[in-house]
Design a protein around this motif. Structure first.
Motif, PDB file in Angstrom:
ATOM      1  N   MET A   1       2.082  -7.137  -2.538  1.00  0.00           N
ATOM      2  CA  MET A   1       0.522  -7.350  -1.676  1.00  0.00           C
ATOM      3  C   MET A   1      -0.070  -6.062  -1.911  1.00  0.00           C
ATOM      4  O   MET A   1       0.215  -4.818  -1.550  1.00  0.00           O
ATOM      5  N   ALA A   2      -1.756  -6.156  -2.208  1.00  0.00           N
ATOM      6  CA  ALA A   2      -2.550  -4.613  -2.478  1.00  0.00           C
ATOM      7  C   ALA A   2      -2.123  -4.196  -1.028  1.00  0.00           C
ATOM      8  O   ALA A   2      -3.120  -5.040  -0.406  1.00  0.00           O
ATOM      9  N   THR A   3      -3.158  -2.711  -1.148  1.00  0.00           N
ATOM     10  CA  THR A   3      -3.228  -2.038  -0.083  1.00  0.00           C
ATOM     11  C   THR A   3      -4.607  -1.225  -0.522  1.00  0.00           C
ATOM     12  O   THR A   3      -4.425  -1.288  -1.318  1.00  0.00           O
ATOM     13  N   LYS A   4      -5.479  -1.608   0.145  1.00  0.00           N
ATOM     14  CA  LYS A   4      -7.509  -0.875  -0.122  1.00  0.00           C
ATOM     15  C   LYS A   4      -6.753  -0.075   0.350  1.00  0.00           C
ATOM     16  O   LYS A   4      -6.213   0.173   1.961  1.00  0.00           O
ATOM     17  N   TRP A   5      -7.549   1.147  -0.072  1.00  0.00           N
ATOM     18  CA  TRP A   5      -7.738   2.508   0.332  1.00  0.00           C
ATOM     19  C   TRP A   5      -9.017   3.039  -0.295  1.00  0.00           C
ATOM     20  O   TRP A   5      -9.418   3.114  -0.625  1.00  0.00           O
ATOM     21  N   ILE A   6      -9.734   3.482   0.793  1.00  0.00           N
ATOM     22  CA  ILE A   6     -11.105   4.081   1.230  1.00  0.00           C
ATOM     23  C   ILE A   6     -11.838   4.901   1.425  1.00  0.00           C
ATOM     24  O   ILE A   6     -11.267   5.655   2.102  1.00  0.00           O
ATOM     25  N   LEU A   7     -12.714   5.537   0.534  1.00  0.00           N
ATOM     26  CA  LEU A   7     -12.633   6.642   0.270  1.00  0.00           C
ATOM     27  C   LEU A   7     -13.783   7.213   1.988  1.00  0.00           C
ATOM     28  O   LEU A   7     -14.021   6.530   2.072  1.00  0.00           O
ATOM     29  N   ASP A   8     -13.006   8.830   1.721  1.00  0.00           N
ATOM     30  CA  ASP A   8     -13.516   8.932   3.227  1.00  0.00           C
ATOM     31  C   ASP A   8     -14.338  10.799   3.087  1.00  0.00           C
ATOM     32  O   ASP A   8     -14.016  11.195   2.903  1.00  0.00           O
ATOM     33  N   PRO A   9     -15.422   9.925   2.937  1.00  0.00           N
ATOM     34  CA  PRO A   9     -16.676  10.638   2.572  1.00  0.00           C
ATOM     35  C   PRO A   9     -17.209  12.092   3.035  1.00  0.00           C
ATOM     36  O   PRO A   9     -17.123  12.810   2.213  1.00  0.00           O
ATOM     37  N   THR A  10     -16.838  12.671   4.666  1.00  0.00           N
ATOM     38  CA  THR A  10     -16.748  13.711   4.810  1.00  0.00           C
ATOM     39  C   THR A  10     -15.693  14.857   4.684  1.00  0.00           C
ATOM     40  O   THR A  10     -15.918  15.605   4.712  1.00  0.00           O
TER      41      THR A  10
ATOM     42  N   ILE B   1      -9.923   2.219  -3.963  1.00  0.00           N
ATOM     43  CA  ILE B   1      -8.251   2.015  -5.125  1.00  0.00           C
ATOM     44  C   ILE B   1      -7.364   1.330  -4.450  1.00  0.00           C
ATOM     45  O   ILE B   1      -7.449   0.205  -2.898  1.00  0.00           O
ATOM     46  N   ASP B   2      -7.573   0.314  -5.137  1.00  0.00           N
ATOM     47  CA  ASP B   2      -6.056  -1.189  -4.592  1.00  0.00           C
ATOM     48  C   ASP B   2      -4.927  -0.617  -5.276  1.00  0.00           C
ATOM     49  O   ASP B   2      -4.700  -0.993  -6.614  1.00  0.00           O
ATOM     50  N   SER B   3      -4.208  -0.623  -4.496  1.00  0.00           N
ATOM     51  CA  SER B   3      -2.446   0.115  -4.840  1.00  0.00           C
ATOM     52  C   SER B   3      -2.132  -0.994  -4.568  1.00  0.00           C
ATOM     53  O   SER B   3      -1.675  -1.491  -3.578  1.00  0.00           O
ATOM     54  N   GLU B   4      -0.121  -1.238  -5.611  1.00  0.00           N
ATOM     55  CA  GLU B   4       0.763  -2.470  -4.804  1.00  0.00           C
ATOM     56  C   GLU B   4       1.849  -1.588  -4.159  1.00  0.00           C
ATOM     57  O   GLU B   4       2.484  -1.543  -3.934  1.00  0.00           O
ATOM     58  N   ASP B   5       1.272   0.249  -4.053  1.00  0.00           N
ATOM     59  CA  ASP B   5       2.195   0.465  -3.793  1.00  0.00           C
ATOM     60  C   ASP B   5       1.386   2.081  -3.024  1.00  0.00           C
ATOM     61  O   ASP B   5       0.787   2.170  -4.147  1.00  0.00           O
ATOM     62  N   GLU B   6       2.782   2.609  -2.798  1.00  0.00           N
ATOM     63  CA  GLU B   6       2.204   4.620  -2.167  1.00  0.00           C
ATOM     64  C   GLU B   6       2.373   5.910  -3.833  1.00  0.00           C
ATOM     65  O   GLU B   6       1.950   6.903  -3.460  1.00  0.00           O
ATOM     66  N   PHE B   7       2.588   4.726  -4.373  1.00  0.00           N
ATOM     67  CA  PHE B   7       2.654   5.907  -5.831  1.00  0.00           C
ATOM     68  C   PHE B   7       1.658   5.444  -6.821  1.00  0.00           C
ATOM     69  O   PHE B   7       1.264   6.462  -7.817  1.00  0.00           O
ATOM     70  N   PHE B   8       1.030   4.772  -6.392  1.00  0.00           N
ATOM     71  CA  PHE B   8      -0.556   4.203  -6.940  1.00  0.00           C
ATOM     72  C   PHE B   8      -0.513   4.479  -8.779  1.00  0.00           C
ATOM     73  O   PHE B   8      -1.619   4.246  -9.647  1.00  0.00           O
ATOM     74  N   ALA B   9       0.645   4.137  -9.217  1.00  0.00           N
ATOM     75  CA  ALA B   9       0.639   3.649 -10.608  1.00  0.00           C
ATOM     76  C   ALA B   9      -0.311   3.118 -11.307  1.00  0.00           C
ATOM     77  O   ALA B   9      -0.368   3.148 -12.298  1.00  0.00           O
ATOM     78  N   ASN B  10      -0.348   1.554 -10.798  1.00  0.00           N
ATOM     79  CA  ASN B  10      -1.041   0.290 -11.577  1.00  0.00           C
ATOM     80  C   ASN B  10      -2.507   0.316 -10.302  1.00  0.00           C
ATOM     81  O   ASN B  10      -2.520  -1.190 -10.289  1.00  0.00           O
ATOM     82  N   ALA B  11      -2.523   1.144  -9.896  1.00  0.00           N
ATOM     83  CA  ALA B  11      -4.244   0.769  -8.953  1.00  0.00           C
ATOM     84  C   ALA B  11      -5.367   0.588  -9.897  1.00  0.00           C
ATOM     85  O   ALA B  11      -5.389   1.105 -11.046  1.00  0.00           O
TER      86      ALA B  11
ATOM     87  N   GLU C   1     -12.802  16.132  -5.269  1.00  0.00           N
ATOM     88  CA  GLU C   1     -11.887  16.327  -4.130  1.00  0.00           C
ATOM     89  C   GLU C   1     -12.051  15.400  -3.021  1.00  0.00           C
ATOM     90  O   GLU C   1     -12.613  15.212  -3.304  1.00  0.00           O
ATOM     91  N   LEU C   2     -10.519  13.891  -3.009  1.00  0.00           N
ATOM     92  CA  LEU C   2     -11.145  12.547  -2.789  1.00  0.00           C
ATOM     93  C   LEU C   2     -10.019  12.797  -1.916  1.00  0.00           C
ATOM     94  O   LEU C   2      -9.079  12.759  -2.292  1.00  0.00           O
ATOM     95  N   GLN C   3     -10.690  12.073  -0.668  1.00  0.00           N
ATOM     96  CA  GLN C   3      -9.329  11.755   0.294  1.00  0.00           C
ATOM     97  C   GLN C   3      -9.541  10.256   0.796  1.00  0.00           C
ATOM     98  O   GLN C   3     -10.973   9.506   0.275  1.00  0.00           O
ATOM     99  N   PHE C   4      -8.379   9.752   0.821  1.00  0.00           N
ATOM    100  CA  PHE C   4      -8.841   7.720   1.442  1.00  0.00           C
ATOM    101  C   PHE C   4      -7.861   7.898   2.483  1.00  0.00           C
ATOM    102  O   PHE C   4      -7.006   8.404   2.907  1.00  0.00           O
ATOM    103  N   VAL C   5      -8.655   6.015   3.354  1.00  0.00           N
ATOM    104  CA  VAL C   5      -7.729   6.017   4.713  1.00  0.00           C
ATOM    105  C   VAL C   5      -7.354   4.581   4.288  1.00  0.00           C
ATOM    106  O   VAL C   5      -8.333   4.146   3.728  1.00  0.00           O
ATOM    107  N   LYS C   6      -6.173   4.297   4.382  1.00  0.00           N
ATOM    108  CA  LYS C   6      -5.840   3.147   4.478  1.00  0.00           C
ATOM    109  C   LYS C   6      -6.122   2.364   5.160  1.00  0.00           C
ATOM    110  O   LYS C   6      -6.228   2.820   6.471  1.00  0.00           O
ATOM    111  N   GLN C   7      -6.537   1.047   5.077  1.00  0.00           N
ATOM    112  CA  GLN C   7      -6.333   0.466   5.215  1.00  0.00           C
ATOM    113  C   GLN C   7      -6.379  -0.911   6.254  1.00  0.00           C
ATOM    114  O   GLN C   7      -5.150  -1.128   5.358  1.00  0.00           O
ATOM    115  N   ALA C   8      -6.130  -1.438   7.129  1.00  0.00           N
ATOM    116  CA  ALA C   8      -5.224  -2.288   7.775  1.00  0.00           C
ATOM    117  C   ALA C   8      -4.527  -3.357   7.062  1.00  0.00           C
ATOM    118  O   ALA C   8      -5.511  -3.977   6.839  1.00  0.00           O
TER     119      ALA C   8
END
Length: 170
Positions: free
Chosen positions: A1-10, A37-47, A163-170
């Motif tokens: 199951m893919a996990t969505k990460w959304i940019l934290d613009p601040t 980012i849509d990722s299948e794991d927290e390694f982001f290899a196939n994101a 420099e990008l920071q992303f927030v994991k979505q539930a």
């Protein structure tokens, strides 16, 4: 199951610098952009990564230069209001399609994965730094002026970084 990460613009920025008059660099940034980012794991290899930058948000700390960059001689912000980037894999490099001025070209950027951490409010965040170089002429950004002493006003190569920071979505 893919996990969505959304940019934290601040806590994110996209910058560029280009050689001016062949003697020094002019720096700039984009103030308005989104990414996910849509990722299948927290390694982001196939994101799968997507980003959209608003061209009229370009900022170089000089209003006249910013307006010139927004004009038809550069970004043509009225006709092409966005710059987009899409990729299918994220490792120590990211290879994707960059679209500027309606022209799409593949680019490769170096990436440093900063890691994952939880902020004081319980949000899981991931951090990335990237840098690379593109040819502005590849994207139809051809304006230039010859200098009396030789050389040109603006170099072809543009260094890009972020420099990008992303927030994991539930």
């Amino acid at each position: 199951m893919a996990t969505k990460w959304i940019l934290d613009p601040t806590h994110s920025e996209i910058t560029f610098k280009v050689k001016h008059m062949m003697i020094s660099n002019v720096k700039g940034s984009f103030r308005t952009f989104t990414a996910e980012i849509d990722s299948e794991d927290e390694f982001f290899a196939n994101a799968k990564t997507t980003a959209t930058i608003q061209t009229d948000s370009v900022f170089t700390n000089n209003t006249d230069r910013d307006n010139h960059l927004k004009s038809a001689e550069f970004f043509n912000a009225e006709v092409h209001p966005t710059i987009t980037f899409e990729s299918q894999a994220l490792n120590n490099t990211i290879v994707g399609n960059l679209t500027i001025n309606g022209i799409t070209k593949p680019i490769t950027l170096d990436v440093d994965f900063g890691g994952i951490n939880v902020d004081p409010w319980g949000n899981t965040k991931a951090g990335f730094s990237f840098e690379g170089k593109i040819s502005r002429k590849d994207f139809g950004l051809n304006w230039n002026a010859a200098l009396e002493a030789g050389g040109v006003m603006v170099s072809d190569d543009v260094k890009v970084a972020g420099e990008l920071q992303f927030v994991k979505q539930a």
